[in-house]
Design an enzyme around this catalytic site. Structure first.
Site, PDB file in Angstrom:
ATOM      1  N   LEU A  44       0.813  -1.212   0.000  1.00  0.00           N
ATOM      2  CA  LEU A  44       0.000   0.000   0.000  1.00  0.00           C
ATOM      3  C   LEU A  44       0.845   1.260   0.000  1.00  0.00           C
ATOM      4  O   LEU A  44       0.548   2.222  -0.713  1.00  0.00           O
ATOM      5  CB  LEU A  44      -0.922   0.005   1.223  1.00  0.00           C
ATOM      6  CG  LEU A  44      -2.147  -0.902   1.156  1.00  0.00           C
ATOM      7  CD1 LEU A  44      -2.784  -1.032   2.538  1.00  0.00           C
ATOM      8  CD2 LEU A  44      -3.165  -0.358   0.159  1.00  0.00           C
ATOM      9  N   TYR A  82      -2.471  -6.536  16.854  1.00  0.00           N
ATOM     10  CA  TYR A  82      -2.723  -5.721  15.660  1.00  0.00           C
ATOM     11  C   TYR A  82      -4.055  -4.976  15.778  1.00  0.00           C
ATOM     12  O   TYR A  82      -4.146  -3.779  15.471  1.00  0.00           O
ATOM     13  CB  TYR A  82      -2.713  -6.640  14.442  1.00  0.00           C
ATOM     14  CG  TYR A  82      -2.990  -5.976  13.119  1.00  0.00           C
ATOM     15  CD1 TYR A  82      -2.036  -5.177  12.505  1.00  0.00           C
ATOM     16  CD2 TYR A  82      -4.204  -6.184  12.463  1.00  0.00           C
ATOM     17  CE1 TYR A  82      -2.279  -4.585  11.273  1.00  0.00           C
ATOM     18  CE2 TYR A  82      -4.463  -5.598  11.233  1.00  0.00           C
ATOM     19  CZ  TYR A  82      -3.493  -4.810  10.644  1.00  0.00           C
ATOM     20  OH  TYR A  82      -3.745  -4.220   9.419  1.00  0.00           O
ATOM     21  N   ASP A  89      14.013   4.554  11.197  1.00  0.00           N
ATOM     22  CA  ASP A  89      12.922   3.908  11.930  1.00  0.00           C
ATOM     23  C   ASP A  89      12.006   4.989  12.502  1.00  0.00           C
ATOM     24  O   ASP A  89      12.365   5.681  13.457  1.00  0.00           O
ATOM     25  CB  ASP A  89      13.513   3.055  13.052  1.00  0.00           C
ATOM     26  CG  ASP A  89      12.464   2.289  13.843  1.00  0.00           C
ATOM     27  OD1 ASP A  89      11.256   2.459  13.576  1.00  0.00           O
ATOM     28  OD2 ASP A  89      12.862   1.507  14.736  1.00  0.00           O
ATOM     29  N   LYS A 102      -4.510  -0.934  15.820  1.00  0.00           N
ATOM     30  CA  LYS A 102      -5.298  -0.255  14.790  1.00  0.00           C
ATOM     31  C   LYS A 102      -6.496   0.486  15.383  1.00  0.00           C
ATOM     32  O   LYS A 102      -6.908   1.529  14.862  1.00  0.00           O
ATOM     33  CB  LYS A 102      -5.752  -1.261  13.734  1.00  0.00           C
ATOM     34  CG  LYS A 102      -4.616  -1.796  12.857  1.00  0.00           C
ATOM     35  CD  LYS A 102      -3.873  -0.669  12.155  1.00  0.00           C
ATOM     36  CE  LYS A 102      -2.941  -1.189  11.087  1.00  0.00           C
ATOM     37  NZ  LYS A 102      -2.183  -0.080  10.424  1.00  0.00           N
ATOM     38  N   ASP A 111      11.023   3.834   4.287  1.00  0.00           N
ATOM     39  CA  ASP A 111      10.878   2.401   4.526  1.00  0.00           C
ATOM     40  C   ASP A 111      12.134   1.917   5.227  1.00  0.00           C
ATOM     41  O   ASP A 111      13.250   2.187   4.782  1.00  0.00           O
ATOM     42  CB  ASP A 111      10.663   1.613   3.240  1.00  0.00           C
ATOM     43  CG  ASP A 111       9.997   0.265   3.508  1.00  0.00           C
ATOM     44  OD1 ASP A 111       8.790   0.137   3.219  1.00  0.00           O
ATOM     45  OD2 ASP A 111      10.685  -0.635   4.018  1.00  0.00           O
TER      46      ASP A 111
END
Length: 302
Positions: free
Chosen positions: A19, A171, A73, A175, A38
């Site tokens: 994405l 996760y 990072d 989120k 990244d």
């Protein structure tokens, strides 16, 4: 090159693959100058010798756009600060931040150890907070200097954060936290010209390739419904000046579908005006639940 993001500078985290890469390419296609972040790690967050940020930046430049790679990072204070610094030193401004970086360490709760819990919350939740904090500090300084920006932040949540997902307690919690962070940031940063929204995308990436193993194509069109690029147009629009007035919202998006998500709000209620006994509280709850909407099913629940 022109488009709805012409002249804007956009930083995208986790933009080396999936994405994030699709977002970076889409912003560049609409005229943005892109900071491609990244760290270059594997699906579980462990080091990967092939860092893709430079490759995506080169891909953008080869197509006639402008991009710079950033490999720090962003879940550390120094790394997040350097993301903003890179945009300012390279392009002299920062207009849009897209928080996208993340990875998975899936376990059922009874098998989920603290390291896997901490690692996922660190990258997803802290990895949203720190770039947002440093970008917001810059935009606040701009406003105080009389240069109120038309800034945008697009955060990345998930259906797992909205409904929960079996085997993904870490996760899902991260989120869900991103949604709450989005709402608070939208309220706090509006005075500085900043709009903050979140998307909950569904697409085929390294994180979801087992779920979306087969391309879903509309008959006769060849439309790959699970391609990451299908999510990017909404992200680009939210990151552009054209989205003026839209803030504090969460959008679920996949294929050609966009849904405005409507979160927690008061439902059925009853005020007794006095303290209840536990039995009375239970009776009240059961009566209220008969009037309440049924929650959406947790992903993976049977």
């Amino acid at each position: 090159m022109s488009g709805i993001c012409h002249g804007r500078v956009v930083a995208v985290t986790g933009a080396g693959r999936g994405l994030g890469r699709a977002h970076a390419l889409a912003f560049a296609a609409e005229g943005a100058r892109v900071v491609v972040n990244d760290l270059g790690v594997g699906l579980d967050g462990t080091p990967d010798p092939a860092s893709p940020a430079a490759q995506v930046a080169a891909e953008i430049r080869a197509a006639g756009g402008d991009a710079v790679a950033h490999g720090a990072d962003i879940a550390t204070g120094d790394g997040a600060a350097s993301l903003v610094t890179t945009a300012l030193e390279t392009y002299g401004r920062l207009d849009t931040l897209v928080n996208n970086a993340g990875f998975l360490r899936d376990r059922m709760l009874v098998n989920l150890d603290q390291d896997d819990w901490d690692a996922v919350l660190r990258v997803h939740l802290t990895g949203h907070f720190l770039p947002l904090r440093h970008a917001a500090a810059h935009w606040r300084a701009e406003t105080r200097a009389g240069r109120t920006p038309h800034a945008r932040v697009v955060n990345t949540s998930s259906g797992a954060g909205l409904l929960g997902s079996v085997g993904q307690g870490n996760y899902s919690a991260a989120k869900a936290g991103i949604v709450a962070l989005t709402l608070v940031a939208a309220a706090e940063l509006a005075r500085y010209g900043v709009q903050v929204n979140a998307v909950a995308p569904a697409a085929r990436t390294r994180m979801t390739e087992r779920v979306f193993a087969r391309a879903m194509a509309a008959p006769g069109t060849g439309f790959d419904a699970m391609a990451p690029g299908n999510v990017s147009p909404l992200v680009v629009w939210l990151g552009s000046a054209d989205s003026a007035g839209v803030t504090g919202r969460v959008f679920e998006t996949e294929a050609g579908r966009i849904t405005v998500m409507e979160g927690w709000r008061p439902g059925p209620t009853e005020d007794s005006g006095a303290r209840r006994t536990p039995a009375e509280a239970g009776a009240t709850v059961r009566a209220l639940l008969t009037e309440a909407l049924t929650p959406g099913a947790v992903y993976g629940a049977r």
